[in-house]
Structures are given as structure tokens and as C-alpha cells.
Design a protein around this motif. Structure first.
Motif, mmCIF file in Angstrom:
data_model
loop_
_atom_site.group_PDB
_atom_site.id
_atom_site.type_symbol
_atom_site.label_atom_id
_atom_site.label_comp_id
_atom_site.label_asym_id
_atom_site.label_seq_id
_atom_site.Cartn_x
_atom_site.Cartn_y
_atom_site.Cartn_z
ATOM 1 N N HIS A 117 0.846 -1.190 0.000
ATOM 2 C CA HIS A 117 0.000 0.000 0.000
ATOM 3 C C HIS A 117 0.884 1.244 0.000
ATOM 4 C CE1 HIS A 117 -3.752 -2.213 0.482
ATOM 5 N NE2 HIS A 117 -3.113 -2.979 1.348
ATOM 6 N N THR A 118 1.997 1.172 -0.746
ATOM 7 C CA THR A 118 2.862 2.344 -0.843
ATOM 8 C C THR A 118 2.902 2.813 -2.293
ATOM 9 O OG1 THR A 118 4.934 1.053 -1.067
ATOM 10 C CG2 THR A 118 4.202 1.587 1.171
ATOM 11 N N SER A 119 4.013 2.632 -2.994
ATOM 12 C CA SER A 119 4.209 3.250 -4.312
ATOM 13 C C SER A 119 3.835 2.364 -5.488
ATOM 14 C CB SER A 119 5.676 3.678 -4.463
ATOM 15 O OG SER A 119 6.534 2.553 -4.377
ATOM 16 N N THR A 120 3.292 1.186 -5.260
ATOM 17 C CA THR A 120 2.939 0.299 -6.371
ATOM 18 C C THR A 120 1.715 0.822 -7.120
ATOM 19 O OG1 THR A 120 1.689 -1.056 -4.808
ATOM 20 C CG2 THR A 120 3.890 -1.824 -5.399
ATOM 21 N N ASN A 121 1.663 0.523 -8.402
ATOM 22 C CA ASN A 121 0.457 0.724 -9.195
ATOM 23 C C ASN A 121 -0.370 -0.534 -9.025
ATOM 24 O OD1 ASN A 121 -1.433 0.611 -11.420
ATOM 25 N ND2 ASN A 121 -0.265 2.264 -12.386
ATOM 26 N N ARG A 122 -1.353 -0.469 -8.155
ATOM 27 C CA ARG A 122 -2.071 -1.687 -7.768
ATOM 28 C C ARG A 122 -2.916 -2.248 -8.915
ATOM 29 N NH1 ARG A 122 -1.247 1.039 -3.115
ATOM 30 N NH2 ARG A 122 -3.034 2.455 -3.184
ATOM 31 N N THR A 123 -3.335 -1.409 -9.839
ATOM 32 C CA THR A 123 -4.085 -1.912 -10.994
ATOM 33 C C THR A 123 -3.193 -2.785 -11.867
ATOM 34 O OG1 THR A 123 -5.531 0.031 -10.997
ATOM 35 C CG2 THR A 123 -5.412 -1.259 -13.030
ATOM 36 N N LEU A 124 -2.005 -2.287 -12.178
ATOM 37 C CA LEU A 124 -1.082 -3.060 -13.013
ATOM 38 C C LEU A 124 -0.568 -4.296 -12.283
ATOM 39 C CD1 LEU A 124 1.014 -0.210 -14.696
ATOM 40 C CD2 LEU A 124 -0.898 -1.496 -15.663
ATOM 41 N N ASP A 125 -0.261 -4.158 -11.000
ATOM 42 C CA ASP A 125 0.313 -5.287 -10.255
ATOM 43 C C ASP A 125 -0.699 -6.392 -10.001
ATOM 44 O OD1 ASP A 125 2.683 -3.971 -10.264
ATOM 45 O OD2 ASP A 125 2.906 -3.827 -8.087
ATOM 46 N N LEU A 131 3.548 -13.626 -12.465
ATOM 47 C CA LEU A 131 4.277 -14.246 -11.351
ATOM 48 C C LEU A 131 4.913 -15.569 -11.753
ATOM 49 C CD1 LEU A 131 1.658 -13.534 -8.525
ATOM 50 C CD2 LEU A 131 3.856 -12.372 -8.875
ATOM 51 N N ASN A 132 4.874 -15.872 -13.049
ATOM 52 C CA ASN A 132 5.350 -17.191 -13.493
ATOM 53 C C ASN A 132 6.580 -17.117 -14.386
ATOM 54 O OD1 ASN A 132 4.126 -15.988 -15.658
ATOM 55 N ND2 ASN A 132 2.963 -17.798 -16.315
ATOM 56 N N ARG A 133 7.268 -15.965 -14.435
ATOM 57 C CA ARG A 133 8.447 -15.852 -15.278
ATOM 58 C C ARG A 133 9.703 -16.232 -14.491
ATOM 59 N NH1 ARG A 133 7.256 -12.717 -19.879
ATOM 60 N NH2 ARG A 133 5.019 -12.997 -20.229
ATOM 61 N N THR A 134 10.756 -16.511 -15.230
ATOM 62 C CA THR A 134 12.027 -16.874 -14.593
ATOM 63 C C THR A 134 13.051 -15.743 -14.642
ATOM 64 O OG1 THR A 134 12.652 -17.871 -16.700
ATOM 65 C CG2 THR A 134 11.780 -19.356 -14.988
ATOM 66 N N VAL A 135 12.880 -14.803 -15.580
ATOM 67 C CA VAL A 135 13.787 -13.659 -15.682
ATOM 68 C C VAL A 135 12.953 -12.376 -15.745
ATOM 69 C CG1 VAL A 135 15.559 -12.493 -17.038
ATOM 70 C CG2 VAL A 135 15.582 -14.992 -16.853
ATOM 71 N N TYR A 136 13.229 -11.477 -14.822
ATOM 72 C CA TYR A 136 12.573 -10.168 -14.784
ATOM 73 C C TYR A 136 13.656 -9.093 -14.862
ATOM 74 C CZ TYR A 136 8.580 -12.752 -12.752
ATOM 75 O OH TYR A 136 7.552 -13.638 -12.501
ATOM 76 N N ALA A 137 13.374 -8.033 -15.616
ATOM 77 C CA ALA A 137 14.295 -6.900 -15.684
ATOM 78 C C ALA A 137 13.491 -5.611 -15.566
ATOM 79 C CB ALA A 137 15.086 -6.914 -16.991
ATOM 80 N N ASP A 138 13.847 -4.774 -14.604
ATOM 81 C CA ASP A 138 13.163 -3.509 -14.350
ATOM 82 C C ASP A 138 14.168 -2.374 -14.499
ATOM 83 O OD1 ASP A 138 10.445 -4.405 -13.426
ATOM 84 O OD2 ASP A 138 11.658 -5.435 -11.927
ATOM 85 N N PHE A 139 13.816 -1.322 -15.262
ATOM 86 C CA PHE A 139 14.733 -0.220 -15.539
ATOM 87 C C PHE A 139 14.266 1.039 -14.817
ATOM 88 C CE2 PHE A 139 15.799 -3.405 -18.471
ATOM 89 C CZ PHE A 139 17.149 -3.231 -18.728
ATOM 90 N N THR A 140 15.231 1.702 -14.171
ATOM 91 C CA THR A 140 14.881 2.707 -13.188
ATOM 92 C C THR A 140 15.945 3.797 -13.115
ATOM 93 O OG1 THR A 140 14.227 2.969 -10.857
ATOM 94 C CG2 THR A 140 15.987 1.408 -11.303
ATOM 95 N N HIS A 141 15.881 4.602 -12.035
ATOM 96 C CA HIS A 141 16.806 5.704 -11.771
ATOM 97 C C HIS A 141 17.703 5.375 -10.578
ATOM 98 C CE1 HIS A 141 14.518 8.440 -14.434
ATOM 99 N NE2 HIS A 141 13.444 7.829 -13.960
ATOM 100 N N ASP A 142 18.766 6.155 -10.416
ATOM 101 C CA ASP A 142 19.717 5.884 -9.338
ATOM 102 C C ASP A 142 19.096 6.020 -7.957
ATOM 103 O OD1 ASP A 142 19.428 8.621 -9.704
ATOM 104 O OD2 ASP A 142 21.554 9.081 -9.494
ATOM 105 N N SER A 143 18.257 7.038 -7.738
ATOM 106 C CA SER A 143 17.696 7.253 -6.399
ATOM 107 C C SER A 143 16.798 6.105 -5.962
ATOM 108 C CB SER A 143 16.924 8.575 -6.357
ATOM 109 O OG SER A 143 17.806 9.670 -6.507
ATOM 110 N N VAL A 144 16.132 5.463 -6.921
ATOM 111 C CA VAL A 144 15.295 4.311 -6.580
ATOM 112 C C VAL A 144 16.162 3.146 -6.124
ATOM 113 C CG1 VAL A 144 13.661 2.618 -7.481
ATOM 114 C CG2 VAL A 144 13.461 5.016 -8.144
ATOM 115 N N LEU A 145 17.241 2.877 -6.851
ATOM 116 C CA LEU A 145 18.138 1.797 -6.450
ATOM 117 C C LEU A 145 18.692 2.042 -5.050
ATOM 118 C CD1 LEU A 145 19.853 1.041 -9.817
ATOM 119 C CD2 LEU A 145 19.275 -0.736 -8.178
ATOM 120 N N ILE A 146 19.075 3.287 -4.751
ATOM 121 C CA ILE A 146 19.576 3.599 -3.417
ATOM 122 C C ILE A 146 18.503 3.332 -2.374
ATOM 123 C CG2 ILE A 146 20.329 5.488 -1.914
ATOM 124 C CD1 ILE A 146 22.537 4.587 -3.723
#
Length: 448
Positions: free
Chosen positions: A320-328, A336-351
Motif C-alpha cells: 500500500h505504498t508506491s505500487t500501481n495496484r491496478t497493473l500489479d 508471477l510465473n516468469r524466470t527472468v525479470y528486468a526492471d529499468f529505473t533511476h539511481d535514487s530508486v536503487l539507493i
């Protein structure tokens, strides 16, 4: 749940008083730059470089799922960074006569850098990362189960994701052609950007404190080289940034990833020690924004961590924080059934995600005296095209048939995970914080 693999907790050390930070430079300090070493000291503007060689899983362990959280590749400066850079350049160019030949290039220099855009080096970095991912995890892929790829909506992030999928496809000789499946709008809830918490801290005060220590000697030197320029401390950080941004803009397609870069002439204005001081300003910036020293920094990584837990456990996202609950909630946009996921983002998010997970534990970061033994180094943890890789493994166990583990690597460096409770079963404290939606911190993002 998961046992966390290979954990040793690093000790925290403090720095004893020592000699002054920046002794007066001599000529060799400028001329004898080790280019590969220098480009690693540009903090969050450093080109990607692996910290270690990849360590394969131990005998008896098999990777069954991979989650890659990936920063975009090298880019041009933002609008605010351009505003930090230009005053120093303009002041230096206003001087009719220089007393040092290292400034002579400015007579013909024309500042033409655009803003925000990915540069060819950034495309090369993401393409190479995609090739590496295929080479490492090809056994997890099939035509019916390609990598699932998401990106935050800014153009450089989207382009980095597309370059990664192109590299993956090229490495497979066209057998597998993954696509960018979801682009998350940065105007709403998006776990891959850090604009969801209006009350989050900034790091301007802390960076200013450090700038007042490392920049005065540079101000004096450059003003002596350019009489009448009247540079001030704030100009120095911009000129050091320009060394990095101008350098990455000079790289063209055909560059071999990992080779020394063609350096900008602005880099010749600083010594190796001064670049290390500049890197420390990046350390401070990230630490006091979404890192451990930032108010509400940790909670900004909760949404992604809950998505990660959902994938690892094959259960719906609980957040109940920053997720897009409709998409998720939709298997088409959050399978939820994949073996490889890749998400592209910004530096502040990784930190922020590192903060949520407890990586690089650093209880305090001085704004006056760097600890040379610190783990919190932006150039190692957050270069352009940084990637955090979470591998889920199944391992044979002497007392049971099989057991699930995870391990986390940042730029190939395996992270110690003892803080999460290994080898005790169940959720560790970092996961509990995420499962509890930040334990009230998320609400603080919006309290007036």
C-alpha cells in the motif's frame, strides 16, 4: 520463505584525525591521470564497471529465477545540473587572457550538450548488459517464457530497456526477442521512480557542508589561472560534473565497453584527490536523500521490494505504498510465473531499495571527513547502468531434499545478507518493514 546465502557482516570503522585533506597539487597531479581510475571516481556519473567477477552458484545450487533492477545508461545533464554547470563555464570563458595553458581550449569551446538524453555510451552499456544476461541465464529462457521487462516512463530509461532487450536478442542470435512489456507512467504510482514521497529529504545542506571543505583550494587555483573569472565554490561542483558529462558524450558507437574513455579537457582542471572529493559529494548526496541518512528514504524502496517478494514467492503483491495496484493485480502486466525479470529505473530508486534491504549498512556518513574504509561509495554502487541482481537458487541440503536461497549482487559484487536473519526461516527485518508498508513511514510522505 528464503534463507539468505553467504552472509558476513562488515564491521563499521571510524576515521582517526589525519593530515589535511588536499595537499597543494604539483604538475604531475594533473598530468599523470590513470584514466580508468579517474572515471571510477565520478560517483553516480561514472561509467559502468563491475566491482568483482561474476561468481557462479556453488556446487549443488541451481538458479531458478532472476530479478534485475537496472539503472539507465549514461546520459546528458538534467536541467538543474545544466544550471549548475553553465555559470562556471561562462565565467572562465569571459576571461581574455589565461595564465595556464590548460584553459586555452575554452577559447574555442562551445557548450552544446542537450539535456537528459541517453548518449551512445549509455546505449552500449545497456546493450552489453542484455548480452551478459542472456549468456548467464539462457537456460532459464524458452519461447513461451521470455524475460519480462518493465521501465519507468522517462525516455532514457525506456531507451535503456529497449537496448537491453536488443542485446539479449543479439546474444541469442535472434532466437529470443524479448520486448519492453510495461512502461510505468512517472505521473502516478511507480515503483521505478522516486517522486512519490513529497516530504522526502533532500541533501543540499549536507552537500554544501562538504563543498565548503573540498572546493576552496580549487576556486583559488582556477581564479589564478583565469584572472577576473571570480569563480565561487558552487561553480566547482558543476565543472567537475562537466568533466564526466562531457566525457561520456564524446564516446561514439564502436566503443569497447570497459575501455578508457576519451577524456574531456575539463578533466585536466582537477587532480586525482579532487576527483575523490567530488565522488564523496555524490556519496553524501545519495546517503542524505534516499539512503540511510535521508528522511523517508527507506520507505521509497518498499514498493519494489514487495514486488520482488511477490515474484520470489509466486504470490500476489501485498503493498500500500508506491505500487500501481491496478497493473500489479493483472497477470498480463505483472506476471508471477516468469524466470527472468528486468526492471529499468533511476539511481535514487536503487539507493532506496538498498536502504530497504539493508545493503551497504552505514549508520553515519560525515559531511566533513571521509572514512577511507567506508562501504558507501557511489562510484561502486551507483554508476551509470548499475544493476542489482537477485538470484533465487534451489540448493541440495544434507538434511533435506532441497532448500530455497537467494543471493544479491550489485555490479557483480555478492552482498552480505546476515542482517536478514540467515539461516533462520521466515522474514527478516528488512522484509518485515516492507510487508508492513513502511511501518507508518509512507503516511509521513504526505502529512503537512
Amino acid at each position: 520463505m528464503f534463507t539468505l546465502l553467504w552472509a558476513t557482516l562488515s564491521s563499521i570503522t571510524t576515521l582517526a584525525p589525519s593530515t589535511p585533506f588536499f595537499p597543494p597539487p604539483n604538475e604531475s597531479s594533473f598530468v599523470a591521470h590513470d584514466h580508468l581510475a579517474i572515471q571510477k571516481s565520478w560517483g553516480v556519473y561514472s561509467p559502468f564497471h563491475a566491482i568483482e567477477n561474476y561468481t557462479p552458484p556453488p556446487p549443488g545450487c541451481e538458479v531458478t529465477q532472476v530479478n534485475i533492477l537496472h539503472r539507465h545508461g549514461a546520459r546528458l545533464p538534467s536541467d538543474s545540473q545544466t544550471n549548475d554547470i553553465l555559470p562556471g563555464v561562462q565565467k572562465l570563458q569571459s576571461v581574455p587572457v589565461y595564465t595556464d595553458s590548460r584553459l586555452d581550449f575554452l577559447k574555442a569551446f562551445d557548450y552544446t550538450l542537450d539535456q537528459e538524453l541517453l548518449v551512445p555510451l549509455g546505449a552500449i552499456q545497456s546493450f552489453g548488459s542484455g548480452k551478459t544476461a542472456f549468456g548467464r541465464y539462457a537456460s532459464l529462457i524458452s519461447e513461451g517464457e521470455p524475460p519480462f521487462v518493465r521501465a519507468s516512463g522517462m525516455s532514457r530509461v525506456v531507451e535503456s530497456a529497449n537496448n537491453w532487450t536488443a542485446g539479449f536478442a543479439a546474444a541469442s542470435r535472434g532466437i529470443y526477442t524479448p520486448r519492453l512489456d510495461v512502461i510505468l507512467s512517472e505521473e502516478g504510482n511507480d515503483t521505478l521512480q522516486d517522486h512519490n514521497c513529497p516530504n522526502a529529504a533532500g541533501s543540499h545542506r549536507e552537500m554544501r557542508e562538504w563543498l565548503s571543505i573540498w572546493s576552496p583550494s580549487i576556486v583559488a587555483r582556477l581564479n589564478a589561472w583565469a584572472p577576473g573569472a571570480n569563480l565561487v565554490e558552487e561553480d566547482i561542483h558543476g565543472l567537475a560534473m562537466l568533466c564526466a558529462f562531457h566525457t561520456v558524450s564524446l564516446v561514439q558507437y564502436g566503443y569497447e565497453d570497459g575501455s578508457p574513455l576519451p577524456f574531456s579537457p575539463f578533466c585536466s582542471l582537477f587532480t586525482s584527490d579532487e576527483f575523490e572529493a567530488f565522488e564523496y559529494s555524490c556519496d553524501i548526496d545519495k546517503y542524505y536523500s534516499t539512503g540511510y541518512g535521508g528522511r523517508l528514504g527507506r520507505v521509497q524502496g518498499v514498493g519494489y521490494v514487495n514486488e520482488l517478494l511477490a515474484r520470489l514467492t509466486h504470490t500476489p503483491v501485498q503493498d500500500h505504498t508506491s505500487t500501481n495496484r491496478t497493473l500489479d493485480a493483472d497477470p498480463a502486466t505483472f506476471p508471477l510465473n516468469r524466470t527472468v525479470y528486468a526492471d529499468f529505473t533511476h539511481d535514487s530508486v536503487l539507493i532506496a531499495v538498498f536502504n530497504t534491504l539493508g545493503l551497504y549498512p552505514t549508520p553515519k556518513l560525515s559531511t566533513k571527513r571521509p572514512d577511507p574504509k567506508r562501504k558507501w561509495r557511489a562510484g561502486e554502487m551507483m554508476s551509470f547502468s548499475t544493476r542489482m541482481v537477485v538470484e533465487k537458487l534451489v540448493c541440495e541440503h544434507r538434511f533435506s531434499s532441497q532448500e530455497d536461497y537467494i543471493r544479491i549482487m550489485v555490479n557483480e559484487d555478492v552482498q552480505p545478507l546476515e542482517f536478514c536473519g540467515a539461516p533462520i526461516k521466515g522474514l527478516g527485518w528488512a522484509q518485515e518493514y516492507a510487508r508492513n508498508n513502511g511501518e507508518g513511514d509512507w503516511e509521513k510522505c504526505f502529512v503537512e
